[in-house]
Design a protein around this motif. Structure first.
Motif, PDB file in Angstrom:
ATOM      1  N   ILE A 245       0.663   3.054  -2.300  1.00  0.00           N
ATOM      2  CA  ILE A 245       2.108   2.838  -2.315  1.00  0.00           C
ATOM      3  C   ILE A 245       2.707   3.895  -3.247  1.00  0.00           C
ATOM      4  O   ILE A 245       2.360   3.961  -4.427  1.00  0.00           O
ATOM      5  CB  ILE A 245       2.463   1.425  -2.797  1.00  0.00           C
ATOM      6  CG1 ILE A 245       1.825   0.380  -1.864  1.00  0.00           C
ATOM      7  CG2 ILE A 245       3.975   1.231  -2.844  1.00  0.00           C
ATOM      8  CD1 ILE A 245       2.017  -1.060  -2.323  1.00  0.00           C
ATOM      9  N   SER A 246       3.555   4.744  -2.725  1.00  0.00           N
ATOM     10  CA  SER A 246       4.029   5.911  -3.481  1.00  0.00           C
ATOM     11  C   SER A 246       5.042   5.526  -4.548  1.00  0.00           C
ATOM     12  O   SER A 246       5.678   4.458  -4.496  1.00  0.00           O
ATOM     13  CB  SER A 246       4.656   6.922  -2.522  1.00  0.00           C
ATOM     14  OG  SER A 246       5.883   6.426  -2.010  1.00  0.00           O
ATOM     15  N   ASP A 247       5.202   6.404  -5.510  1.00  0.00           N
ATOM     16  CA  ASP A 247       6.222   6.210  -6.545  1.00  0.00           C
ATOM     17  C   ASP A 247       7.614   6.135  -5.944  1.00  0.00           C
ATOM     18  O   ASP A 247       8.472   5.382  -6.426  1.00  0.00           O
ATOM     19  CB  ASP A 247       6.163   7.360  -7.566  1.00  0.00           C
ATOM     20  CG  ASP A 247       4.893   7.328  -8.402  1.00  0.00           C
ATOM     21  OD1 ASP A 247       4.256   6.262  -8.481  1.00  0.00           O
ATOM     22  OD2 ASP A 247       4.530   8.383  -8.971  1.00  0.00           O
ATOM     23  N   ASP A 248       7.857   6.920  -4.883  1.00  0.00           N
ATOM     24  CA  ASP A 248       9.171   6.897  -4.226  1.00  0.00           C
ATOM     25  C   ASP A 248       9.450   5.534  -3.603  1.00  0.00           C
ATOM     26  O   ASP A 248      10.573   5.023  -3.673  1.00  0.00           O
ATOM     27  CB  ASP A 248       9.246   7.987  -3.146  1.00  0.00           C
ATOM     28  CG  ASP A 248       9.303   9.390  -3.737  1.00  0.00           C
ATOM     29  OD1 ASP A 248       9.641   9.511  -4.933  1.00  0.00           O
ATOM     30  OD2 ASP A 248       8.999  10.352  -3.009  1.00  0.00           O
ATOM     31  N   GLU A 249       8.428   4.942  -2.986  1.00  0.00           N
ATOM     32  CA  GLU A 249       8.596   3.599  -2.424  1.00  0.00           C
ATOM     33  C   GLU A 249       8.921   2.594  -3.521  1.00  0.00           C
ATOM     34  O   GLU A 249       9.855   1.783  -3.393  1.00  0.00           O
ATOM     35  CB  GLU A 249       7.331   3.168  -1.691  1.00  0.00           C
ATOM     36  CG  GLU A 249       7.078   3.837  -0.366  1.00  0.00           C
ATOM     37  CD  GLU A 249       5.792   3.340   0.277  1.00  0.00           C
ATOM     38  OE1 GLU A 249       5.876   2.474   1.169  1.00  0.00           O
ATOM     39  OE2 GLU A 249       4.718   3.810  -0.124  1.00  0.00           O
ATOM     40  N   ILE A 250       8.160   2.641  -4.593  1.00  0.00           N
ATOM     41  CA  ILE A 250       8.340   1.679  -5.685  1.00  0.00           C
ATOM     42  C   ILE A 250       9.728   1.807  -6.304  1.00  0.00           C
ATOM     43  O   ILE A 250      10.367   0.807  -6.664  1.00  0.00           O
ATOM     44  CB  ILE A 250       7.244   1.882  -6.749  1.00  0.00           C
ATOM     45  CG1 ILE A 250       5.868   1.514  -6.159  1.00  0.00           C
ATOM     46  CG2 ILE A 250       7.521   1.036  -7.993  1.00  0.00           C
ATOM     47  CD1 ILE A 250       4.700   1.830  -7.057  1.00  0.00           C
TER      48      ILE A 250
END
Length: 413
Positions: A245-250
């Protein structure tokens, strides 16, 4: 003598990349899974023999979980590889002893069963070191078995190569599933099937048997011949996706929920953080704290380090004293409102989600517990009622975190 043998006549095309990885020393551990006829158990001894004759200090240790299975499996595989390489005259392979010796240097291939770990710990070599270790049917070993054996064997040298060959087990509780999905550093993961092997190597009848099973029972064919993880049918969560789960998603998550399951004695405390997309019915789990023996103050500090806004944490209400102490330390915490069927309601809610996405890098214990959570077999081909109360710390923490969604307007959690 070896130059007269073409390795392409012994190593299947599907293993060329593994051969190059071994030769270029790009990994230490090689996890080789696959179905019947994939040649993983003939590739491995071939690679070990080649490595031994190129390093006069290299010895090999070949293992099965049960000693009685050694001769008909790994020992015969080494004999096959040595003969195929045209080197039989250089190796002493007495039929009466489970040991193979390279005559020019005295290097040895030693065979052991892990049903007697004391004998493995007492292994000694007159010359060199165990550069190569092979675990055949590796899923039969526990992680603790492997750690103990490797600690004994992998010493006094360098350039180690450890091979783990296995047919994927149906049960997801085996460690190979976790390592295949989330390999540690220095591990090379490879999957092979009979479809990557020259047809004449296996013979026409092999392909006839495979096709017959495919037509009669496709699920059994996929498991036995393609080496697929088809499960046992007792998996509780069939809606899992294990991915990064990417930092951008989070950064875009706006419905954050936090749950806490208290540990005791040897059981870990588990704190989980997740985002719930109610529109798409997707749950994203992207943070965990999973530790044994935490004091309440240390737990409080760790949670606040992640939960900087001190948003609400929902915890196991069976520990009111611990909740009270954490609240006194300033943590915004409340106990879950449990009902008589709270476990069933909670798990069924999670089962009914379109997708549970877990980041196995950020949350390895959560991924392991959800992926390995299975019903108990009843011994008659079916399953016992109810959900097992073990290896479910993260699952409980998620249930607590999601209580407001699980309860809805009518369900008492």
């Amino acid at each position: 003598m070896l130059n007269a043998v073409k390795l392409t006549d012994i190593i299947a095309p599907s293993f060329y990349e593994v051969h190059h990885a071994v030769k270029q020393d790009t990994a230490t551990h090689f996890l080789l899974g696959g179905g019947r006829g994939s040649t993983k158990s003939s590739f491995t001894p071939t690679e070990i023999v080649l490595g031994m004759i190129s390093d006069p200090n290299a010895n090999a240790l070949a293992l099965r979980k049960v000693k009685d299975t050694l001769r008909e499996s790994v020992y015969e595989s080494f004999v096959w590889a040595i003969e195929k390489l045209g080197l039989a005259h250089l190796f002493d392979m007495p039929a009466s002893t489970l040991r193979i010796t390279y005559k020019p240097t005295g290097q040895r291939i030693i065979f052991r069963g892990a049903d007697n770990p004391i004998k493995i710990k007492s292994l000694r070599l007159r010359k060199g070191f165990f550069k190569f270790v092979w675990y055949e049917e590796a899923d039969e070993f526990s992680v603790e078995d492997i750690r103990s054996i490797n600690q004994t064997a992998l010493r006094g040298g360098d350039g180690y190569k450890v091979f783990y060959t296995y047919n994927p087990p149906k049960s997801r509780k085996r460690w190979v599933h976790e390592y295949r999905n989330n390999p540690p550093a220095s591990w090379f993961v490879h999957h092979s099937t009979y479809l990557g092997v020259p047809r004449e190597w296996l013979g026409e009848q092999f392909f006839i048997e495979a096709e017959t099973l495919r037509q009669r029972n496709e699920l059994a064919y996929r498991h036995e011949y393609l080496g697929e993880d088809v499960g046992t049918g007792g998996e509780v969560f069939k809606n899992l996706t294990l991915r990064r789960i990417s930092d951008d998603e989070i950064a875009k998550f706006d419905r954050i929920k936090r749950g806490l399951d208290f540990g005791f004695a040897a059981h870990p405390t588990h704190y989980g953080v997740m985002h719930y997309d109610a529109t798409r019915r997707r749950l994203y789990i992207f943070y965990e704290l999973h530790k044994v023996g935490m004091s309440n103050r240390a737990l409080d500090n760790s949670i606040k380090a992640e939960n900087k806004s001190n948003a609400r944490v929902t915890a196991d209400s069976a520990e009111p004293r611990t909740i009270s102490e954490l609240r006194n330390l300033g943590l915004n915490i409340a106990g879950a409102k449990k009902g008589p069927d709270s476990v069933d309601h909670g798990i069924k809610f999670l089962q009914d989600l379109d997708e549970i996405i877990i980041d196995p890098i950020r949350c390895p214990n959560t991924a392991r517990e959800f992926d390995g959570y299975e019903l108990e077999p009843d011994g008659n081909g079916g399953w016992k009622e109810g959900y097992p109360d073990r290896d479910n710390h993260s699952i409980d923490a998620v249930r607590y975190a999601m209580e407001s969604e699980i309860r809805g307007p009518a369900i008492s959690f």
